[in-house]
Design a protein around this motif. Sequence first.
Motif, short mmCIF file in Angstrom:
data_model
loop_
_atom_site.label_atom_id
_atom_site.label_comp_id
_atom_site.label_asym_id
_atom_site.label_seq_id
_atom_site.Cartn_x
_atom_site.Cartn_y
_atom_site.Cartn_z
N UNK A 344 0.67 -1.21 0.08
CA UNK A 344 0.12 0.13 0.05
C UNK A 344 0.73 1.32 -0.05
N UNK A 345 0.31 2.56 -0.62
CA UNK A 345 1.13 3.75 -0.62
C UNK A 345 0.09 4.73 -0.31
N UNK A 346 0.54 5.85 0.12
CA UNK A 346 -0.33 6.89 0.56
C UNK A 346 0.73 8.26 0.77
N UNK A 347 0.09 9.40 0.51
CA UNK A 347 0.77 10.61 0.75
C UNK A 347 0.51 10.86 2.33
N UNK A 348 1.49 11.18 3.08
CA UNK A 348 1.27 11.45 4.46
C UNK A 348 2.29 12.63 4.79
N UNK A 349 1.48 14.05 4.79
CA UNK A 349 2.30 15.19 4.76
C UNK A 349 2.84 15.41 3.39
N UNK A 350 4.14 15.60 3.27
CA UNK A 350 4.86 15.99 2.09
C UNK A 350 5.49 14.66 1.44
N UNK A 351 5.39 13.57 2.10
CA UNK A 351 6.15 12.26 1.78
C UNK A 351 5.16 11.26 1.37
N UNK A 352 5.37 10.42 0.21
CA UNK A 352 4.72 9.34 -0.20
C UNK A 352 5.45 8.11 0.66
N UNK A 353 4.44 7.41 1.39
CA UNK A 353 5.11 6.13 2.18
C UNK A 353 4.56 5.09 1.46
N UNK A 354 5.25 4.12 1.17
CA UNK A 354 4.80 2.85 1.00
C UNK A 354 5.21 1.87 1.81
N UNK A 355 4.19 0.71 2.15
CA UNK A 355 4.60 -0.49 3.03
C UNK A 355 4.71 -1.67 2.17
N UNK A 356 5.61 -2.30 1.82
CA UNK A 356 6.04 -3.31 1.13
C UNK A 356 6.38 -4.59 1.73
N UNK A 357 5.40 -5.64 1.59
CA UNK A 357 5.88 -6.96 2.30
C UNK A 357 7.04 -7.72 1.68
#
Length: 527
Positions: A344-357
């Motif tokens: 999954x990925x989403x923008x939090x603040x000004x950073x795009x975070x991704x969680x990668x299994x």
Amino acid sequence: MSDRPRASLRRILEDLGSTVLDVAASPGELDTEVTGVHIYDPLDELLLPAGGILLAVGVDRPDQVCALLDAAGPAAGVIVKQPFDADDRVRAKVRQTGVAVLGLTRAASWAQVAALLRSLLAEGDVTGSGEAPIDDLFALANAVCALLDAPITIEDRSSRVLAYSGRQDEADASRVETVLRRQVPVRYRRMLEERGFFRQLYRSREPIYIELNDDILNRAAVAVRSGDEILGSIWAAVREPLSPQRRQALADAAAIVALHLLRQRAGADTRRRLRADLLSTVLAGGADAAEAAGRLGVASERLCVLAAQLSGDGDLDAARRESDGQRFCDALALHVGAIHPKAAAAVVGSVAYAILPMHGSGEEEARAVWVAESFLTRVGPRHAANIGVGRMARNLAEVARSRADADRALRVLRAREASGAVAGYTGVHFESLLLQLADLVQAEEQTPTGPYERLLAYDAEHGSELAATLRAYLDAFGDVNAASATVHVHSNTFRYRLKRLIEISGLDMADPDARLAAMLQMRIFGR
């Protein structure tokens, strides 16, 4: 109202048309609901969920397609690149498995069809129901096409194609290229800007007629507005000016498109905010992380966090930065989603975070760095970005640490003024510690002390460069010849300066702790 699924194979084929996709072999009905887009990788185990569409990259032989159909399970379809000959074996296998085989036109790329399909699936999600909305953009484009007897595109302010009608093959090469790329080519957009057509379009509240050259059909266009805000435009490829009735039909269509875009924007914003909130909860790793991970549908064990941020966008206005950042995050979400269905990925603040299994190979961080590097290679220089990669988290409780790692690695890249770079936390651990020490020093308003302080004071008073001499000497591990070359002086001159700085500072070069203290102060205070 239609009773077909909002994202069925039939609807996708109707919306995209033969310009992009065609049926190579059909099991009969094409009403299977499509749930997602997946890219075939011969090196990975094929785990295709029900309703998935598989992009069979590099597969061109009938026996390979038959093998994929056997392995695809409850998939909706397999897409292969044309030309492809669906022989009797393929047709029999399609009837047996119930999985359709579609052909992708030779002129389209895999990246283009992935973006088109993902856009259509997102389009269906706006309604939140099982039916296609009456004012669906693709259906509306086809309706306007029938009214104007001309192929239609609906575009946003950046000339990205949001939807298009059938009959695009009746237009010119620029229109076909626009549809395939989902973006008006730069050379055509520049030509329209230089000739003032965009300015004329956005100033007028009525459709305008644009005369082009012999190679490109003329265009009739109208701006899509919400009050004074320009949301996009509708373009028709025509051979002559529209009649009054058709001009009115185009103007009426613009009002309907405006309502659709406003509703779509509100729905997309709501979904994005929800995903960002859920992902932020997972990244925090608290008591609610498990519930949030379940709602997102992401894995809960053996995860790496990626922190990505566009670089060099300081000159853009806030709206453009937000738009570019969200588009970049959408591309990241598509990339990690193709690698693992529970990413999954989403923008939090000004950073795009991704969680990668990650698989339990023992080299999870290196694998995640490779994923990040391959993503930046695919998006190319158009998206100048940096990505920090955190250490592997064995469970949700450790995700917060992986997120902090990724943030620190990203900060190191910013401190380096890098662009288009990827860093794993373990590879930049020491630099990250120095930045954290610098934060502590700044917060407590500390200043240099001891021998280094005395050197700085002497340099400031006499205009000398003894501090630079010390840094060169320590960086060269005491090699006078290498150090003197660094500061561009003769070795004898360097030896004299070295003797002088020892006298002034009182630094004991034989004491490793004294050398370390001087080196750390030079790094932290950055002088």
